[in-house]
Each structure stands twice: as C-alpha cells, then as structure tokens.
Design an enzyme around this catalytic site. Structure first.
Site, PDB file in Angstrom:
ATOM      1  N   GLU A  39     -82.240  21.397   2.856  1.00 18.46           N
ATOM      2  CA  GLU A  39     -81.293  20.378   2.435  1.00 18.46           C
ATOM      3  C   GLU A  39     -81.004  20.835   0.842  1.00 18.46           C
ATOM      4  OE1 GLU A  39     -80.081  17.708   4.799  1.00 18.46           O
ATOM      5  OE2 GLU A  39     -82.146  17.912   4.994  1.00 18.46           O
ATOM      6  N   THR A  40     -79.639  20.683   0.458  1.00 21.09           N
ATOM      7  CA  THR A  40     -79.111  20.918  -0.775  1.00 21.09           C
ATOM      8  C   THR A  40     -78.347  19.626  -1.000  1.00 21.09           C
ATOM      9  OG1 THR A  40     -78.620  23.355  -0.443  1.00 21.09           O
ATOM     10  CG2 THR A  40     -77.565  22.333  -1.957  1.00 21.09           C
TER      11      THR A  40
END
Length: 288
Positions: A46-47
């Site tokens: 995830e970013t």
C-alpha cells in the site's frame, strides 16, 4: 516536483517486520494518474496519500485530512496498516498537535489517536455470514489442500472469504502452509471474492495470556499475493472471533513471514478499535 515520502512498518515496534506502507504528504493536488504511478513505483502492498482538505490547512495543526490508498495495481476502499502509518507520520514526523486525527476516505471517516506507545484506529466492523462450501470449493482446495476447515464465512462489505482451520491445528501449521495465491485467480469462479483470510483459534487461556487468534491474508485480486499484517481484514476477523470467543478485547497475531500484532477492542457503537505500534524506516522525497 518534490513530494515528501516515508516508509513506515506498521503493527510492529521493530524495523523490517510488520507491514510496510509508503506515505506521501501532498502539499498540492496531484494529477490523478500519478497516484497509481507512484504506488506502482513504490511496489509495497500500500501507498497512502494524505491531502489537505482546505487551503489554510497544514500538517502540524489541522485535525482532518483526505486519505487514499493504492496497491501497485489499483486503488482500494480501506487499508488499516497504511492508515496507521499515515497517522504515525503526522503524529511523529509532523508533530501534529491534535489528540485525534480524522481521515476522510472511501470508507467514510476514520479516526486515529495516540494511546501511550500505540496508535489506535477507529474502523468499521464488518459482519460475516455462513458461506456454502460448494460455491468456493475449488478456491478452498487451492488455498489449504486437504486441511480440515472448521468454519467458512463471507463478508459482503469487504468481499472477503474467511476460512477457519480446525482448532486441532497449531499456529506453526498456519505459518508453514505453502500458499500459491496466484492460483486463486483461476480457482475463484463466483466473482464475489477479492480477499481470502485464513484464520485459526489461539491458545489464550487463564494465566498464559497469548493470542486469541491467528491469521494470514491473501489478495491477488488487488495484486497482493500475501499481505504481511492487514488492519482491514481484522475489521472482519474482529466481529467473527468476538462472536466465537464471547470477548470484546482480543490480541491477534498475523502469521506472515514478517508478522505483526494487533490489539482489538470492539466498541458499543458497532465499530472496532484496532491498535498497533510502528517503526519508521525511511524518510525522503519523490522527485520527478
């Protein structure tokens, strides 16, 4: 353009364990396609992108921000560990002065607060419903082979399938299970599963306070073969295990190779507090 970026290991207090998330602080609006390009470049599960909601806002004094999450493949509606990481960047790096932060997201408003050495996330609690084995039999076979499945549930809100393995198994069996998550994509024929949770009852009892339950989580539909520690999956696991164990306070451990611990507290308003620690491992700037 320069964008401040941080990598934070969530649900752990040790670097290089827990679940890493990249966190970007957006001073200005970002072209829509750049969110995905940056997430693909970072190549973490995830970013997160934190954005200001009003022109006069700043990351130190404001208490409410926009928050979006992207996997290397797509945007997702909820991510617990990247929310924990985002709150950590604001509290610890930006020295945010508020006791509670509010994030406006695709899953509504999420709140985060500091409690001693943990950050507590206020997340939706997702109910599960019995799932007919025949519908997902091929997927189960690919996931756990001939292992004994004690219970099977489905969460329509998150499109996650919860597979509870027999209580006869030890934690080591779940940890050592070899899973080829890429094969899930062909085996899932219903079109309704986008995440698969394997879970096992813990051995917490009496004086020996251990973990109440264990889990592993797979989401190849989002480009994530196995996620190390998953806050959003615990929004599903919390409701299931609370019902099974008759407990509202639980300690959970996700048995990925990196591993991570989550403190769970079901609230009276139909939501769940999930608390974890963090370790900051990288500070820098994206330059493009």
């Amino acid at each position: 353009m320069q964008i401040p970026i941080f990598t934070v290991d969530a649900f752990t207090n040790r670097p290089f364990s827990g679940n890493p998330a990249a966190v970007c602080l957006l001073e200005n609006d970002l072209d829509e396609d750049l969110h995905q390009k940056i997430a693909t470049e970072m190549n973490l599960s995830e970013t997160a992108f934190i954005r200001k909601l009003r022109p006069g806002d700043d990351f130190t004094n404001s208490s409410c921000f926009g928050l979006r999450w992207f996997t290397p493949a797509s945007e997702v509606p909820l991510c617990g560990h990247a929310t924990l990481a985002s709150a950590a960047v604001l509290f610890h790096i930006q020295k945010n002065t508020n006791s509670v932060l509010t994030f406006v997201t695709l899953s509504g408003e999420l709140k985060a607060r500091q409690v001693e050495d943990h950050i507590v996330l206020d997340l939706p609690l997702y109910l599960t419903y019995p799932q007919v084995l025949q519908e997902v039999e091929e997927l189960i076979k690919v996931a756990v082979g001939d292992m004994i499945v004690q219970d099977l549930r489905y969460s329509p809100d998150t499109k996650e399938l919860l597979v509870r393995l027999s209580d006869a198994y030890e934690r080591s069996v779940l940890e050592e299970l070899q899973v080829s998550a890429q094969r899930f994509l062909l085996a899932e024929k219903t079109g309704k599963v986008e995440g698969l949770i394997l879970t096992l009852k813990g051995k917490s009892s009496g004086k020996h306070k251990g973990h109440d339950f264990y889990s592993r989580y797979f989401a190849p539909w989002y480009g994530i073969l196995e996620d190390p520690v998953t806050g959003s999956a615990h929004a599903v696991l919390s409701s299931y295990w609370s019902e099974q164990l008759g407990k509202k306070e639980m300690l959970a451990f996700q048995c990925s190779r990196r591993g991570g611990e989550l403190k769970i507290s079901l609230r009276n308003d139909g939501r769940v507090d999930i608390a974890g620690q963090i370790a900051l491992v990288l500070k820098g700037n994206l330059t493009f």
